[in-house]
Design an enzyme around this catalytic site. Structure first.
Site, mmCIF file in Angstrom:
data_model
loop_
_atom_site.group_PDB
_atom_site.id
_atom_site.type_symbol
_atom_site.label_atom_id
_atom_site.label_comp_id
_atom_site.label_asym_id
_atom_site.label_seq_id
_atom_site.Cartn_x
_atom_site.Cartn_y
_atom_site.Cartn_z
ATOM 1 C CB ALA A 21 22.860 25.951 -11.037
ATOM 2 C CG HIS A 91 24.973 26.078 -15.156
ATOM 3 N ND1 HIS A 91 24.535 25.464 -14.103
ATOM 4 C CD2 HIS A 91 24.164 25.849 -16.124
ATOM 5 C CE1 HIS A 91 23.763 24.565 -14.334
ATOM 6 N NE2 HIS A 91 23.286 24.560 -15.485
ATOM 7 C CB CYS A 92 29.423 23.929 -11.939
ATOM 8 S SG CYS A 92 30.552 25.290 -11.189
ATOM 9 C CB VAL A 93 26.587 23.850 -7.542
ATOM 10 C CG1 VAL A 93 25.839 24.380 -6.500
ATOM 11 C CG2 VAL A 93 25.842 22.265 -8.027
ATOM 12 C CB SER A 99 31.078 26.076 -14.834
ATOM 13 O OG SER A 99 31.227 26.835 -13.660
#
Length: 154
Positions: A21, A91-93, A99
Site C-alpha cells: 500500500a 496491493h495489500c498492506v 495480493s
C-alpha cells in the site's frame, strides 16, 4: 523489510503489477498507465483519482481468512481489464501475502502455470512475497480444482 522493496511496484506481467500500500500513489499509478487498482486491505482507503477504477477486497492476513473466495473473481477481473487494454495493480498492506496470492492465482488460471511455477514467477519479480500457510493451502486446493488434479487417498 527493506525500504526499497517495500516501495517497489513489481511488474508481474505487462499488464499486472504487485505492491504494498505504501507504494501506491497517484503519480506512480499514472506513470505506469495503471487503470485499475485492487486493494486487498481491511482499512486502507482506495486511491481516488479520475480515470482509475478501484475495488476493495476485505481479507485480513489471518489463518482463518478465506482468500480463495476471490481467486476466480479477481483473476477474471484482471483478465477483463487486460482484454480492454487496461493494467491492474494489486496491493495489500505489505504486498507480501494477500495480493501476492491473488497474483499467483491469476497466473495459474490465465497463464496455465502450476502453483510452483506461478509462485516462482511472482517471487522473481517481488522477492518479499510470502503467502501465509492458510493462503498457500488455499492455492493448493485451487490448483487441484483448475487443473483437475485428483488427490491420492491411498
Amino acid at each position: 523489510m527493506d525500504c526499497c522493496l517495500h516501495r517497489q511496484i513489481a511488474h508481474i506481467t505487462d499488464h499486472l503489477f504487485l505492491s504494498s500500500a505504501a507504494a501506491v500513489s497517484g503519480e506512480r499509478v499514472c506513470g505506469l498507465n495503471i487503470t485499475n487498482v485492487i486493494n486487498c486491505t481491511m482499512d486502507i482507503p482506495n486511491l481516488h483519482m479520475p480515470g482509475i477504477d478501484c475495488i476493495q477486497i476485505h481479507v485480513d492476513d489471518l489463518p482463518n481468512a478465506n482468500l480463495s473466495l476471490y481467486f476466480d473473481s479477481v483473476s477474471d477481473k484482471i483478465a477483463q481489464i487486460h482484454q480492454r487494454g487496461g493494467k491492474t495493480l494489486v496491493h495489500c498492506v505489505a504486498g507480501v501475502r494477500q495480493s501476492a496470492s491473488l497474483c499467483i492465482a491469476y497466473l495459474m488460471k490465465y497463464y496455465h502455470k502450476t502453483l510452483e511455477d506461478a509462485y516462482r514467477h511472482v517471487k522473481q519479480k517481488r522477492l518479499v512475497i510470502h503467502p501465509n500457510f492458510s493462503f498457500w493451502s488455499q492455492l493448493i486446493q485451487y490448483e487441484r480444482r483448475i487443473f483437475r488434479i485428483e488427490v491420492d487417498s491411498g
